[in-house]
Design a protein around this motif. Structure first.
Motif, short mmCIF file in Angstrom:
data_model
loop_
_atom_site.label_atom_id
_atom_site.label_comp_id
_atom_site.label_asym_id
_atom_site.label_seq_id
_atom_site.Cartn_x
_atom_site.Cartn_y
_atom_site.Cartn_z
N GLY A 128 0.81 -1.21 0.00
CA GLY A 128 0.00 0.00 0.00
C GLY A 128 0.84 1.26 0.00
N GLU A 129 1.90 1.26 0.80
CA GLU A 129 2.77 2.43 0.86
C GLU A 129 3.49 2.67 -0.46
OE1 GLU A 129 5.16 1.29 4.14
OE2 GLU A 129 3.59 1.72 5.64
N GLU A 130 3.82 1.59 -1.16
CA GLU A 130 4.51 1.74 -2.44
C GLU A 130 3.58 2.22 -3.55
OE1 GLU A 130 7.84 1.35 -3.33
OE2 GLU A 130 8.07 1.42 -1.14
N GLY A 131 2.27 2.01 -3.38
CA GLY A 131 1.32 2.51 -4.38
C GLY A 131 0.47 1.47 -5.06
N ALA A 132 0.49 0.21 -4.57
CA ALA A 132 -0.41 -0.80 -5.14
C ALA A 132 -1.86 -0.43 -4.84
CB ALA A 132 -0.09 -2.18 -4.55
N ASP A 133 -2.77 -0.83 -5.72
CA ASP A 133 -4.18 -0.46 -5.59
C ASP A 133 -4.94 -1.33 -4.60
OD1 ASP A 133 -4.27 1.65 -7.68
OD2 ASP A 133 -3.73 -0.03 -8.98
N ALA A 134 -4.50 -2.58 -4.43
CA ALA A 134 -5.24 -3.52 -3.57
C ALA A 134 -4.35 -4.70 -3.25
CB ALA A 134 -6.52 -3.99 -4.28
N ILE A 135 -4.80 -5.51 -2.31
CA ILE A 135 -4.12 -6.76 -1.98
C ILE A 135 -5.11 -7.90 -2.11
CG2 ILE A 135 -2.41 -5.69 -0.47
CD1 ILE A 135 -4.13 -6.66 1.92
N ILE A 136 -4.57 -9.13 -2.24
CA ILE A 136 -5.41 -10.33 -2.32
C ILE A 136 -4.79 -11.39 -1.43
CG2 ILE A 136 -4.25 -11.22 -4.39
CD1 ILE A 136 -7.04 -12.23 -5.31
N LEU A 137 -5.64 -12.14 -0.72
CA LEU A 137 -5.16 -13.04 0.32
C LEU A 137 -5.87 -14.38 0.29
CD1 LEU A 137 -5.24 -10.31 3.05
CD2 LEU A 137 -3.17 -11.54 2.43
N LEU A 138 -5.09 -15.46 0.24
CA LEU A 138 -5.60 -16.81 0.45
C LEU A 138 -5.89 -17.05 1.92
CD1 LEU A 138 -3.05 -18.79 -1.73
CD2 LEU A 138 -5.52 -18.99 -1.99
N PRO A 139 -6.77 -17.99 2.23
CA PRO A 139 -6.87 -18.46 3.62
C PRO A 139 -5.57 -19.16 4.03
CG PRO A 139 -8.78 -19.16 2.32
CD PRO A 139 -7.74 -18.65 1.36
N PRO A 140 -5.33 -19.32 5.31
CA PRO A 140 -4.19 -20.12 5.76
C PRO A 140 -4.30 -21.55 5.21
CG PRO A 140 -5.14 -18.92 7.59
CD PRO A 140 -6.10 -18.78 6.45
N TYR A 141 -3.17 -22.14 4.92
CA TYR A 141 -3.19 -23.51 4.40
C TYR A 141 -2.39 -24.43 5.31
CZ TYR A 141 0.82 -21.18 2.16
OH TYR A 141 1.93 -20.41 1.91
N TYR A 142 -2.30 -25.68 4.96
CA TYR A 142 -1.68 -26.78 5.71
C TYR A 142 -2.64 -27.31 6.75
CZ TYR A 142 1.84 -29.85 7.70
OH TYR A 142 2.52 -30.96 8.12
N PHE A 143 -3.04 -26.48 7.74
CA PHE A 143 -4.10 -26.86 8.66
C PHE A 143 -5.34 -26.04 8.32
CE2 PHE A 143 -0.65 -28.24 11.60
CZ PHE A 143 -1.10 -29.53 11.82
N PRO A 144 -6.47 -26.68 8.01
CA PRO A 144 -7.69 -25.91 7.74
C PRO A 144 -8.24 -25.29 9.01
CG PRO A 144 -8.18 -28.26 7.74
CD PRO A 144 -6.69 -28.14 7.86
N LEU A 145 -8.82 -24.11 8.87
CA LEU A 145 -9.50 -23.46 9.98
C LEU A 145 -10.98 -23.86 9.98
CD1 LEU A 145 -8.10 -19.81 9.81
CD2 LEU A 145 -7.31 -21.69 11.25
N SER A 146 -11.61 -23.75 11.14
CA SER A 146 -13.05 -23.90 11.21
C SER A 146 -13.69 -22.70 10.54
CB SER A 146 -13.50 -23.95 12.67
OG SER A 146 -13.29 -22.68 13.29
#
Length: 298
Positions: free
Chosen positions: A93-111
């Motif tokens: 964000g500080e560098e000037g990107a418009d947005a971010i995208i995020l996967l859920p955590p992997y390896y152990f699934p969350l409830s």
């Protein structure tokens, strides 16, 4: 019909696994000239999982400067280390990107409750950033459901969209109906190219999908066909994309083979990927050439 095609850009690498910044810059120019509606940096096809924090920062800094707001720039900031995720998100964000995208955590699934809490913590920690959710059950092992998504969007207006990487459209269709039914501006994208038309016809926003690295002009033409409501042209492009989808089946994982197709077309100089990914062998290259010929690209 309004539709968008966003490219999850490949990360061009040398044989030693280092980032080829000149090659990456050429890819960004190729995509922008082709008319794509945005570039996703450090997605799955961008091999985010194989890069160090410093490599990611260097690439973000380079991409922001090179793309220079000529198209939307979304940065993948997924990390299994929560503080690293926040730090990289803030850096983007500080560098000037418009947005971010995020996967859920992997390896152990969350409830379901744990997953909702996870994204809530991110949204609260990054209130000034536009956040896209990224669902890829084949890689994470579980689903970010439409119901969880709706509850998050009701609470956090900085969660603005969702990439759904699934082979079929059942899940994406339910997401469109449930979330866009209440929040029409929420963006829903499919993660496989051949779902673009179905996504748009169902009321979604288009695709964030890998073949646009190879044929950005064709993917842009698809969005224009829908804007004109030219279903004859849209169908013709669907059939060409369906042929090109065979590249994904040449080998596993698909990333080196997308890169090989790009190298054959002269878009990149090296098809190298991070270890332990394989390189396309001569037989693979011949299969890819055959696919490109069938699609009229050679």
């Amino acid at each position: 019909m309004k539709a968008r095609y966003i490219t999850p850009a490949v990360t061009v690498m040398g044989k030693d696994g280092t980032i080829d910044f000149e090659g990456c810059g050429k890819v960004y120019e190729h995509l922008i000239e082709g008319g794509v509606d945005g570039i996703l940096l450090l997605g799955s096809i961008g091999e985010f999982f194989a890069l160090t924090m410093e490599q990611k920062k260097d690439l973000i800094r380079f991409a922001v400067d090179k793309i220079a707001h000529r198209t939307q720039l979304i940065v993948g900031t997924t990390s299994m280390v929560f503080e690293e995720l926040l730090a990289l998100s803030r850096f983007a964000g500080e560098e000037g990107a418009d947005a971010i995208i995020l996967l859920p955590p992997y390896y152990f699934p969350l409830s379901p409750e744990g997953l909702e809490t996870y994204y809530a913590r991110i949204a609260e920690a990054l209130p000034e950033q536009s956040i896209y959710l990224y669902n890829f059950p084949d890689r994470t092992g579980y689903d970010l459901t439409p119901e969880i998504t709706l509850r998050l969007v009701r609470k956090y207006r900085n969660i603005v969209g969702y990439k759904d990487t699934q082979a079929g459209m059942d899940h994406t269709r339910e997401l469109i109906k449930l979330v866009k039914g209440e929040f029409p501006a929420f963006e829903v994208y499919s993660g496989f190219d051949d779902n673009f038309a179905h996504n748009v016809l169902a009321g979604g926003d288009g695709c964030i999908a890998g073949l646009s690295n190879l044929v950005p002009g064709l993917c842009h033409a698809w969005t224009e066909a829908f804007a004109r409501e030219d279903l004859v042209e849209a169908a013709a492009i669907q059939q060409k994309i369906d042929l090109l989808m065979e590249i994904y089946q040449v080998g596993t994982p698909f990333i080196p083979y997308i890169k090989e197709a790009m190298a054959i077309k002269g878009i990149i100089g090296s098809a190298a990927s991070s270890l332990p990914f394989p390189e396309a062998d001569p037989g693979d290259s011949e299969k890819i050439r055959g696919i490109l010929k069938k699609a009229g690209l050679l």
